[in-house]
Design a protein around this motif. Structure first.
Motif, PDB file in Angstrom:
ATOM      1  N   THR A  47      -6.031   1.656   4.513  1.00  0.00           N
ATOM      2  CA  THR A  47      -5.036   1.337   3.468  1.00  0.00           C
ATOM      3  C   THR A  47      -3.613   1.388   4.028  1.00  0.00           C
ATOM      4  O   THR A  47      -3.240   2.363   4.687  1.00  0.00           O
ATOM      5  CB  THR A  47      -5.154   2.342   2.307  1.00  0.00           C
ATOM      6  OG1 THR A  47      -6.512   2.393   1.896  1.00  0.00           O
ATOM      7  CG2 THR A  47      -4.262   1.952   1.146  1.00  0.00           C
ATOM      8  N   SER A  51      -0.458   0.013  -4.779  1.00  0.00           N
ATOM      9  CA  SER A  51       0.321  -0.487  -5.917  1.00  0.00           C
ATOM     10  C   SER A  51       0.354   0.620  -6.968  1.00  0.00           C
ATOM     11  O   SER A  51      -0.691   1.155  -7.338  1.00  0.00           O
ATOM     12  CB  SER A  51      -0.391  -1.710  -6.503  1.00  0.00           C
ATOM     13  OG  SER A  51       0.205  -2.066  -7.729  1.00  0.00           O
ATOM     14  N   ALA A  79      -4.966  -0.912  -6.947  1.00  0.00           N
ATOM     15  CA  ALA A  79      -4.960  -2.048  -6.017  1.00  0.00           C
ATOM     16  C   ALA A  79      -4.202  -1.646  -4.750  1.00  0.00           C
ATOM     17  O   ALA A  79      -3.242  -0.874  -4.818  1.00  0.00           O
ATOM     18  CB  ALA A  79      -4.288  -3.243  -6.667  1.00  0.00           C
ATOM     19  N   ILE A  81      -3.050  -2.924  -0.440  1.00  0.00           N
ATOM     20  CA  ILE A  81      -3.074  -3.839   0.717  1.00  0.00           C
ATOM     21  C   ILE A  81      -3.661  -3.030   1.858  1.00  0.00           C
ATOM     22  O   ILE A  81      -3.273  -1.875   2.077  1.00  0.00           O
ATOM     23  CB  ILE A  81      -1.649  -4.316   1.071  1.00  0.00           C
ATOM     24  CG1 ILE A  81      -1.117  -5.255  -0.026  1.00  0.00           C
ATOM     25  CG2 ILE A  81      -1.626  -5.009   2.436  1.00  0.00           C
ATOM     26  CD1 ILE A  81       0.353  -5.607   0.115  1.00  0.00           C
ATOM     27  N   THR A  99      -6.266  -7.733   0.235  1.00  0.00           N
ATOM     28  CA  THR A  99      -5.999  -6.936  -0.963  1.00  0.00           C
ATOM     29  C   THR A  99      -7.354  -6.569  -1.560  1.00  0.00           C
ATOM     30  O   THR A  99      -8.321  -7.338  -1.454  1.00  0.00           O
ATOM     31  CB  THR A  99      -5.178  -7.715  -2.020  1.00  0.00           C
ATOM     32  OG1 THR A  99      -5.815  -8.961  -2.264  1.00  0.00           O
ATOM     33  CG2 THR A  99      -3.757  -7.949  -1.559  1.00  0.00           C
ATOM     34  N   SER A 101      -9.302  -3.332  -4.451  1.00  0.00           N
ATOM     35  CA  SER A 101      -9.068  -2.251  -5.416  1.00  0.00           C
ATOM     36  C   SER A 101      -9.822  -1.003  -4.973  1.00  0.00           C
ATOM     37  O   SER A 101     -10.602  -0.443  -5.722  1.00  0.00           O
ATOM     38  CB  SER A 101      -9.506  -2.699  -6.813  1.00  0.00           C
ATOM     39  OG  SER A 101      -8.658  -3.726  -7.243  1.00  0.00           O
ATOM     40  N   LEU A 118      -5.484 -11.817   2.708  1.00  0.00           N
ATOM     41  CA  LEU A 118      -4.048 -11.908   2.390  1.00  0.00           C
ATOM     42  C   LEU A 118      -3.379 -12.881   3.363  1.00  0.00           C
ATOM     43  O   LEU A 118      -3.366 -12.639   4.570  1.00  0.00           O
ATOM     44  CB  LEU A 118      -3.447 -10.503   2.510  1.00  0.00           C
ATOM     45  CG  LEU A 118      -2.079 -10.234   1.919  1.00  0.00           C
ATOM     46  CD1 LEU A 118      -1.848  -8.731   1.829  1.00  0.00           C
ATOM     47  CD2 LEU A 118      -0.968 -10.888   2.670  1.00  0.00           C
ATOM     48  N   THR A 127       3.839  -7.532   1.421  1.00  0.00           N
ATOM     49  CA  THR A 127       3.846  -6.741   0.185  1.00  0.00           C
ATOM     50  C   THR A 127       3.959  -7.592  -1.089  1.00  0.00           C
ATOM     51  O   THR A 127       3.697  -7.086  -2.184  1.00  0.00           O
ATOM     52  CB  THR A 127       4.984  -5.701   0.227  1.00  0.00           C
ATOM     53  OG1 THR A 127       6.165  -6.357   0.705  1.00  0.00           O
ATOM     54  CG2 THR A 127       4.637  -4.534   1.148  1.00  0.00           C
ATOM     55  N   ALA A 129       1.934  -9.571  -2.032  1.00  0.00           N
ATOM     56  CA  ALA A 129       0.576  -9.702  -2.575  1.00  0.00           C
ATOM     57  C   ALA A 129       0.298  -8.692  -3.685  1.00  0.00           C
ATOM     58  O   ALA A 129      -0.656  -8.852  -4.449  1.00  0.00           O
ATOM     59  CB  ALA A 129      -0.443  -9.542  -1.445  1.00  0.00           C
ATOM     60  N   LEU A 130       1.096  -7.628  -3.756  1.00  0.00           N
ATOM     61  CA  LEU A 130       0.926  -6.679  -4.866  1.00  0.00           C
ATOM     62  C   LEU A 130       2.036  -6.846  -5.909  1.00  0.00           C
ATOM     63  O   LEU A 130       2.048  -6.159  -6.922  1.00  0.00           O
ATOM     64  CB  LEU A 130       0.927  -5.231  -4.345  1.00  0.00           C
ATOM     65  CG  LEU A 130      -0.265  -4.809  -3.484  1.00  0.00           C
ATOM     66  CD1 LEU A 130      -0.109  -3.373  -3.017  1.00  0.00           C
ATOM     67  CD2 LEU A 130      -1.589  -4.979  -4.232  1.00  0.00           C
ATOM     68  N   GLY A 134       1.267 -11.141  -6.814  1.00  0.00           N
ATOM     69  CA  GLY A 134       0.095 -10.369  -7.192  1.00  0.00           C
ATOM     70  C   GLY A 134       0.010 -10.176  -8.695  1.00  0.00           C
ATOM     71  O   GLY A 134       0.472 -11.022  -9.478  1.00  0.00           O
TER      72      GLY A 134
END
Ligand code: NDP
Length: 344
Positions: A47, A51, A79, A81, A99, A101, A118, A127, A129-130, A134
């Motif tokens: 990780t 988020s 969630a 990245i 990405t 969860s 991603l 970032t 993407a969140l 996102g």
């Protein structure tokens, strides 16, 4: 050198109102995962960013909602990245950014169908993407366009306007030709909202906010995008135009209250024939790719701006950062950096 252990954060005790740092969550230590732990179709991820989302407080309550609550002793949901460390999937290779969860954990094994590759578009960064590309960007998109049916000439008022969702709502409303008033909790946030192109922006913590709000909404509201609920929703109801649309996205002012308060003037919905509609962004999953394409285009063209607030300090910083979210620490999207790495 590979780590011998990794940490995760689990729910230890349900809060009755505010999250209690050191009591609500607890950190667990595990033996590090390796490629040898993978079955076919699985991927081992490391990780990088978590988020942090206002809805997380709701997931800690043992009540009926759109998702089941996190159980005591269960890893905190969320969630992230992440970077692929090892893969037994043909779809993902070591070093890919994804990405997923997988929640509040430094490492996880996920099935390939639970991961999204991603890809960073022109003008974007990992970032996003969140944030803007996102869940929060998509919430703004579907809430305003599909639920709110925003159109040129509308007067749109946005609460929680300097947050991840609200800041994108304000900008899409402007792109659609609306007039926009943003509400946020500091003068700096108000300044940023003006930079984003809002026609007006107010600090709801200003002692004169009520009078300022009344003046700023003298033409009455066509569309209210609500992220906060409570008193601000009550004020918006009192300034609603006949046949206005109220997009009920969130109610953060109520999430930590043991006894939430509703607006006292809810009967304005009848008097003004308001269409008040709640929505959950995950209802639109099938439409995410098309919406993302448009958000990417706006971002690449410089029509969509974003900020993010990144809390450092690893996984252990997540609990305090979540508390700080409800105190407005963030401008734009709030993330926790779990592992320092220049992922861009
Ligand atoms: P934000 O980035 O907007 O962060 C939350 C912000 O809320 C804080 O920065 C703070 O800003 C503001 N806030 C906190 N407490 C209060 C309060 N008592 N009154 C007014 N404002 C407050 O978070 P998100 O963009 O992730 O989420 C925004 C809203 O959208 C939330 O209510 C969330 O639950 C909802 N949401 C709903 C989704 C859906 O599918 N329906 C999906 C995603 C989010 P300030 O300094 O301005 O107070």
């Amino acid at each position: 050198m590979a780590q011998s252990t990794y940490q995760s954060v689990v729910l230890a005790k349900r809060p009755t109102s505010l999250i209690v740092p050191g009591e609500t969550f607890t950190v667990q230590e595990h033996k590090a995962l390796t490629a040898a732990d993978l079955k076919d179709g699985e991927v081992l991820v490391d990780t990088l960013y978590l988020s942090l989302d206002p809805a997380m407080r709701g997931w800690l309550n043992d009540t009926r909602s759109y998702v089941p609550p996190v159980q005591i002793g269960e890893k905190m949901r969320g969630a992230v990245i992440a970077k692929v460390l090892a893969s037994k999937s043909a779809k993902f290779a070591e070093g890919n950014y994804v990405t997923c969860s997988t929640g509040w954990t430094e490492q996880a094994i996920a099935k390939e169908k639970e991961l999204t590759l991603l890809e960073v578009p022109a003008g974007g960064q990992v970032t996003d993407a969140l944030g803007v590309l996102g869940m929060t960007g998509l919430t703004a998109y579907f809430g305003l366009i599909d639920v709110g049916k925003v159109k040129a000439g509308d007067f749109v008022v946005v609460s929680g306007a300097a947050g991840a969702t609200g800041s994108v709502v304000c900008q899409i409303a402007k792109l659609k030709g609306a007039k926009v008033l943003g509400l946020a909790g500091s003068d700096d946030k108000v300044e940023w909202l003006k930079e984003l192109g809002c026609d007006g922006a107010l600090n709801y913590k200003d002692p004169n906010f009520r009078a300022q709000f009344k003046e700023a909404t003298k033409d009455l509201i066509d569309v209210f995008f609500d992220n906060v609920g409570g008193e601000i929703l009550e004020m918006a109801l009192s300034r609603a135009k006949a046949h206005s649309r109220f997009i009920m996205c969130g109610a953060i002012s109520q999430y930590n209250d043991a006894k939430p308060t509703g607006p006292k003037n809810i009967s304005m919905v009848i008097a003004m024939r308001i269409r008040m509609e709640g929505f959950i962004v995950f209802d639109y999953v099938k439409e995410f790719p098309a919406a993302r394409k448009e958000l990417v285009q706006w971002l690449s063209d410089g029509k969509l701006k974003r900020k993010e607030t990144i809390v450092k300090g690893g996984l252990r910083a997540a609990e305090q950062a979540l508390v700080a979210l409800y105190n407005g620490i963030n401008t734009g999207k709030l993330l926790v950096e779990v592992k320092a790495e220049n992922a861009n």
